[in-house]
Motif scaffolding. Structure first.
Motif, mmCIF file in Angstrom:
data_model
loop_
_atom_site.group_PDB
_atom_site.id
_atom_site.type_symbol
_atom_site.label_atom_id
_atom_site.label_comp_id
_atom_site.label_asym_id
_atom_site.label_seq_id
_atom_site.Cartn_x
_atom_site.Cartn_y
_atom_site.Cartn_z
ATOM 1 N N ALA A 1 -20.545 -9.101 -9.990
ATOM 2 C CA ALA A 1 -21.143 -8.528 -11.239
ATOM 3 C C ALA A 1 -20.031 -7.133 -11.731
ATOM 4 C CB ALA A 1 -22.292 -8.127 -11.617
ATOM 5 N N GLY A 2 -19.798 -6.491 -10.753
ATOM 6 C CA GLY A 2 -19.041 -5.069 -10.996
ATOM 7 C C GLY A 2 -17.471 -5.558 -11.031
ATOM 8 N N SER A 3 -17.161 -6.348 -10.625
ATOM 9 C CA SER A 3 -15.528 -6.883 -10.495
ATOM 10 C C SER A 3 -14.632 -6.982 -11.794
ATOM 11 C CB SER A 3 -15.567 -8.238 -9.544
ATOM 12 O OG SER A 3 -15.700 -9.522 -10.376
ATOM 13 N N ASP A 4 -13.489 -6.898 -11.565
ATOM 14 C CA ASP A 4 -12.596 -7.171 -12.703
ATOM 15 C C ASP A 4 -12.602 -8.785 -12.559
ATOM 16 O OD1 ASP A 4 -10.386 -7.706 -14.421
ATOM 17 O OD2 ASP A 4 -9.753 -5.634 -14.285
ATOM 18 N N LYS A 5 -13.139 -9.339 -13.478
ATOM 19 C CA LYS A 5 -13.229 -10.969 -13.414
ATOM 20 C C LYS A 5 -11.663 -11.685 -13.641
ATOM 21 C CE LYS A 5 -18.203 -11.055 -14.819
ATOM 22 N NZ LYS A 5 -18.252 -9.657 -14.315
ATOM 23 N N GLY B 1 -6.646 -8.588 -5.251
ATOM 24 C CA GLY B 1 -7.988 -9.098 -4.763
ATOM 25 C C GLY B 1 -8.760 -8.173 -4.327
ATOM 26 N N GLY B 2 -8.289 -7.064 -3.290
ATOM 27 C CA GLY B 2 -9.134 -5.989 -2.727
ATOM 28 C C GLY B 2 -9.775 -5.335 -3.847
ATOM 29 N N TRP B 3 -8.713 -4.697 -4.774
ATOM 30 C CA TRP B 3 -9.262 -3.844 -5.742
ATOM 31 C C TRP B 3 -10.232 -4.270 -6.771
ATOM 32 C CZ3 TRP B 3 -8.675 -3.390 -11.301
ATOM 33 C CH2 TRP B 3 -8.874 -2.254 -11.869
ATOM 34 N N ALA B 4 -9.759 -5.604 -7.189
ATOM 35 C CA ALA B 4 -10.626 -6.118 -8.416
ATOM 36 C C ALA B 4 -12.032 -6.685 -7.864
ATOM 37 C CB ALA B 4 -10.142 -7.392 -8.745
ATOM 38 N N SER B 5 -12.339 -6.627 -6.452
ATOM 39 C CA SER B 5 -13.610 -6.818 -5.769
ATOM 40 C C SER B 5 -14.518 -5.697 -6.294
ATOM 41 C CB SER B 5 -13.612 -7.257 -4.402
ATOM 42 O OG SER B 5 -12.680 -8.201 -4.461
ATOM 43 N N ASN B 6 -14.156 -4.623 -6.518
ATOM 44 C CA ASN B 6 -14.802 -3.160 -6.873
ATOM 45 C C ASN B 6 -15.898 -2.952 -5.690
ATOM 46 O OD1 ASN B 6 -15.710 -1.116 -8.282
ATOM 47 N ND2 ASN B 6 -17.194 -2.330 -9.284
ATOM 48 N N SER B 7 -15.206 -3.102 -4.453
ATOM 49 C CA SER B 7 -16.114 -2.896 -3.232
ATOM 50 C C SER B 7 -15.130 -2.152 -2.100
ATOM 51 C CB SER B 7 -16.496 -4.221 -2.676
ATOM 52 O OG SER B 7 -17.234 -4.065 -1.207
ATOM 53 N N TYR C 1 -9.978 -7.874 2.893
ATOM 54 C CA TYR C 1 -9.668 -8.112 1.437
ATOM 55 C C TYR C 1 -10.336 -9.320 0.603
ATOM 56 C CZ TYR C 1 -6.111 -11.076 2.689
ATOM 57 O OH TYR C 1 -5.616 -12.408 3.042
ATOM 58 N N GLN C 2 -10.902 -10.298 1.410
ATOM 59 C CA GLN C 2 -11.151 -11.496 1.060
ATOM 60 C C GLN C 2 -12.990 -11.596 1.292
ATOM 61 O OE1 GLN C 2 -8.792 -14.033 3.112
ATOM 62 N NE2 GLN C 2 -9.605 -13.526 5.023
ATOM 63 N N VAL C 3 -13.662 -10.559 1.503
ATOM 64 C CA VAL C 3 -14.924 -10.624 1.754
ATOM 65 C C VAL C 3 -15.855 -10.989 0.705
ATOM 66 C CG1 VAL C 3 -15.358 -8.120 1.536
ATOM 67 C CG2 VAL C 3 -16.760 -9.329 3.309
ATOM 68 N N GLU C 4 -15.420 -10.655 -0.294
ATOM 69 C CA GLU C 4 -16.136 -11.076 -1.862
ATOM 70 C C GLU C 4 -15.894 -12.280 -2.401
ATOM 71 O OE1 GLU C 4 -18.591 -9.199 -2.829
ATOM 72 O OE2 GLU C 4 -18.243 -7.262 -1.907
ATOM 73 N N TYR C 5 -14.907 -12.989 -1.743
ATOM 74 C CA TYR C 5 -14.526 -14.180 -2.268
ATOM 75 C C TYR C 5 -15.382 -15.392 -1.542
ATOM 76 C CZ TYR C 5 -10.701 -12.368 -4.918
ATOM 77 O OH TYR C 5 -9.889 -11.916 -5.667
ATOM 78 N N SER C 6 -15.504 -16.305 -2.269
ATOM 79 C CA SER C 6 -16.273 -17.668 -1.908
ATOM 80 C C SER C 6 -15.617 -19.081 -2.613
ATOM 81 C CB SER C 6 -17.489 -17.633 -2.020
ATOM 82 O OG SER C 6 -17.943 -17.708 -3.640
#
Length: 359
Positions: A77-81, A134-140, A243-248
């Motif tokens: 929800a908090g990412s740069d989509k 990818g790492g920055w846009a995840s906002n994590s 860097y890919q932990v938020e990706y699915s």
């Protein structure tokens, strides 16, 4: 003749067909190389590995592909989509784009650029943007730390790879990859990984230097592609999955395809720059075996070495990784450039019979 963007229709359609066939063949080959990677790792650990889907597990990679495609795409929800979705696409496109100049056999190359080596260095460097975005846009924080690690690691070892390639370019005198392969024709003793001619005592100077460059390129390729034992951006005990932990689902799949494409690219670069490309180690049967089989065989063998390193070498610490790149690989590759350039200035290039690379 109907033209589009200044290009004739038949030529444009033929090029599109070539690109589609090339991408399909590359993806199918990648699926079986991924299975080989898992099988080698399993064999080293005395396990069976994938063996259920299809005969001997040959369809396992395709089953995994379908699994990823049909999973739900979850965007935090908090990412740069927009950037979150764009990052894996950048990684995939740059990974495919580099393959355009890799020659697999005589005439088997999408674009035979005279600046092929420079093109590879330029396009492969752009892959860093996909990871850092990818790492920055995840906002994590964990993906961002993993992206910073990966970017620093890739930039560090790209420097060493660039200097190692310069030693090959000094010997050949061309940035064209086809010229580099043709310069190694005539037997394995002409391959840049060996460069040993017993009839010429001067070759004893090049042999240890170029073999060391081959080993350095292999190790640098492991670090450049975040491959074990240098997979610190994805160290499970420290950064979960980097860097890919938020990706699915599909975005994660694109990252994985891009990563494995880069690994196979490094195997192809080792083959082209150091192992004679499509040339046979000996003139067996007057060239009865098609050149493409030699190229593919060498790439598969190098991938097997990548898999073995993953299975048997323990992971480095991050400070050890960076120290190895900046304090060992960089100085020694600079020394190798001095030695090779001095050799070329004093004795000329070793390919005097060629029109390319004449000293």
């Amino acid at each position: 003749m109907i033209e589009l963007f200044g290009m004739e229709w038949p030529w444009l359609v033929w090029k599109l067909v070539q690109i589609i066939l090339f991408v399909v063949v590359l993806l199918v080959g990648l699926a079986f190389l991924l299975l080989m990677d898992r099988k080698v790792w399993a064999a080293v650990q005395l396990r069976r590995g994938p063996n259920v889907v299809g005969p001997f597990g040959l369809l396992q990679s395709f089953a995994d592909f379908l699994k990823f495609v049909f999973k739900e795409i979850i965007i935090p929800a908090g990412s740069d989509k927009i950037l979150f979705v764009l990052a894996p696409i950048i990684t995939l496109v740059t990974a495919f784009g580099v393959w355009a100049v890799i020659p697999a056999a005589p005439g088997w190359v999408m674009s035979n650029l005279n600046l092929g080596v420079l093109y590879i260095l330029a396009i492969s460097s752009l892959g860093v943007y996909g990871i850092i975005i990818g790492g920055w846009a995840s906002n994590s924080k964990y993906p961002f730390l993993g992206a910073l690690r990966s970017t620093a690691q890739m930039i560090s070892y790209e420097v060493s790879i660039g200097f190692i390639l310069i030693t090959v370019l000094l010997l050949v005198g061309s940035l064209n990859l086809t010229d580099i392969v043709n310069a190694q024709a005539g037997g394995f003793w002409n391959w840049h990984a060996f460069m040993l001619d017993f009839s010429d005592p001067k070759s004893l100077i090049l042999f240890p230097v170029m073999f060391y460059m081959f080993v350095l390129f292999f190790i640098s390729a492991l670090a450049e592609t975040n491959r074990p034992p240098f997979d610190l951006p994805e160290a499970e005990s420290e950064l979960v999955a980097g860097y890919q932990v938020e990706y699915s689902s599909t975005p994660y799949l694109l990252f994985m395809i891009g990563e494995y494409l880069n690994i196979v690219l490094m195997c192809a670069m080792l083959t082209v720059m150091f192992l004679g490309g499509w040339h046979a180690p000996l003139d067996i049967g007057g060239g009865f075996i098609p050149p493409i089989f030699w190229f593919v065989g060498k790439v598969v063998f190098m991938f097997f070495l990548f898999a073995m390193v993953k299975a048997i070498v323990p992971r480095y610490r991050y400070d050890q990784l960076m120290r190895l790149g900046w304090k060992v690989f960089l100085p020694t590759s600079l020394v190798a450039i001095v030695i090779v350039s001095t050799y070329v200035m004093m004795f000329g290039r070793p390919y005097m019979s060629m029109t390319v690379g004449v000293g």
